[in-house]
Structure formats: structure tokens, C-alpha cells
Design a protein around this motif. Structure first.
Motif, PDB file in Angstrom:
ATOM      1  N   UNK A  94       0.769  -1.272  -0.052  1.00  0.00           N
ATOM      2  CA  UNK A  94      -0.030   0.009   0.015  1.00  0.00           C
ATOM      3  C   UNK A  94       0.774   1.073  -0.210  1.00  0.00           C
ATOM      4  N   UNK A  95       2.100   1.169   0.174  1.00  0.00           N
ATOM      5  CA  UNK A  95       3.220   2.078   0.068  1.00  0.00           C
ATOM      6  C   UNK A  95       3.527   2.547  -1.313  1.00  0.00           C
ATOM      7  N   UNK A  96       4.035   1.392  -1.988  1.00  0.00           N
ATOM      8  CA  UNK A  96       4.786   1.601  -3.167  1.00  0.00           C
ATOM      9  C   UNK A  96       4.168   0.931  -4.421  1.00  0.00           C
ATOM     10  N   UNK A  97       2.970   0.149  -4.046  1.00  0.00           N
ATOM     11  CA  UNK A  97       2.253  -0.613  -4.973  1.00  0.00           C
ATOM     12  C   UNK A  97       3.035  -1.957  -5.636  1.00  0.00           C
ATOM     13  N   UNK A 118       8.010  -0.664   4.853  1.00  0.00           N
ATOM     14  CA  UNK A 118       7.600  -0.828   6.325  1.00  0.00           C
ATOM     15  C   UNK A 118       9.139  -0.347   7.193  1.00  0.00           C
ATOM     16  N   UNK A 119      10.257  -0.495   6.602  1.00  0.00           N
ATOM     17  CA  UNK A 119      11.283  -0.111   7.341  1.00  0.00           C
ATOM     18  C   UNK A 119      11.451   1.631   7.110  1.00  0.00           C
ATOM     19  N   UNK A 120      11.148   2.026   6.094  1.00  0.00           N
ATOM     20  CA  UNK A 120      10.955   3.548   5.932  1.00  0.00           C
ATOM     21  C   UNK A 120      10.011   4.187   6.848  1.00  0.00           C
ATOM     22  N   UNK A 121       8.848   3.483   6.859  1.00  0.00           N
ATOM     23  CA  UNK A 121       7.778   4.054   7.970  1.00  0.00           C
ATOM     24  C   UNK A 121       8.183   3.780   9.190  1.00  0.00           C
ATOM     25  N   UNK A 122       9.011   2.853   9.851  1.00  0.00           N
ATOM     26  CA  UNK A 122       9.491   2.703  10.973  1.00  0.00           C
ATOM     27  C   UNK A 122      10.415   3.755  11.273  1.00  0.00           C
ATOM     28  N   UNK A 123      11.504   3.915  10.436  1.00  0.00           N
ATOM     29  CA  UNK A 123      12.593   5.062  10.504  1.00  0.00           C
ATOM     30  C   UNK A 123      11.731   6.670  10.675  1.00  0.00           C
TER      31      UNK A 123
END
Length: 128
Positions: A94-97, A118-123
Motif C-alpha cells: 500500500x506504500x509503493x504498489x 515498512x522500514x521507511x515507515x518505522x524510521x
């Protein structure tokens, strides 16, 4: 590349199994919320309880509430994953498709983001 019908059936089975486990756990927590301290301790006397016992009982109830609320959020995410299976978007980040890896969905079948997103969201949450 979308997942095969066999893969989707496997993911649906995993999700439904986890959902049932969570709801069973929440049912146990619910019993703790609805019982009185008197019922929970099994003490049938009308004498007041020792403050330490009341503190322990209150802490147990708060822990049960915390676990129930975490489980409730997870049930919501599982329900959303089941909905994505039905509408044909399961496995799509749902972030990049892009397609979420099968290994990630096997480990976390309710995942809505690929590992990179998910890693980018957590960072971002951590403020990095």
C-alpha cells in the motif's frame, strides 16, 4: 506477479487461524473484565481486601486490558487482509504498489507494506 489461488487459500487459512486464536484470547480477557474482584479472588467474605491484593488485582486487569486492545488492533489488520484477498489486492504494497514478497506474507500474513516501505515507515516514526 499476483499470487496463485492455492497461495491465496493458504494465506486466508493462516489469517483465519490467527484471527480465531486472537478472538479466543480476547474472550478469556473479557471474562477478567466482567468479573468483580470478589469473583476473581474466590473470596466470599465481605471483609475488605488488603491493599496489596487490590493492587495486584488492578495490575492484572490493566495488563489484560492492554493485551485485549493489542489483540483487537491485530484482528482489525487481519480483517483488512482478508478483505484484500476478496477484492484481489492482497500482497500489493500500500506504500509503493509493488508485490510484497511471499516470505514476508508467510511470516506476517496481514502485512500491508513491503519490507522497504515498512522500514521507511518505522524510521520515519523513530524520527531518523
Amino acid at each position: 506477479m499476483a499470487f496463485s489461488e492455492k497461495d491465496l487459500a493458504k494465506f486466508e487459512e493462516l489469517l483465519l487461524k490467527k484471527r480465531k486464536e486472537l478472538l479466543d484470547e480476547m474472550g478469556l480477557h473479557g471474562e477478567r473484565f466482567t468479573s468483580t474482584v470478589r469473583d476473581a479472588t474466590g473470596d466470599l467474605s465481605s471483609y475488605s481486601y488488603h491493599m496489596a491484593d487490590q493492587g495486584t488485582d488492578n495490575m492484572d486487569r490493566e495488563l489484560a486490558f492492554m493485551f485485549a486492545s493489542k489483540s483487537g488492533r491485530l484482528v482489525y489488520h487481519i480483517d483488512m487482509a482478508l478483505k484484500r484477498i476478496k477484492d484481489g489486492t492482497f500482497g500489493q504494497c500500500q506504500g509503493c504498489g509493488k508485490q510484497i514478497s511471499k516470505a514476508r506474507l508467510t511470516a506476517v500474513p496481514h502485512a500491508r507494506l513491503c519490507i522497504e516501505c515498512k522500514s521507511a515507515e518505522e524510521e520515519k516514526k523513530a524520527g531518523r
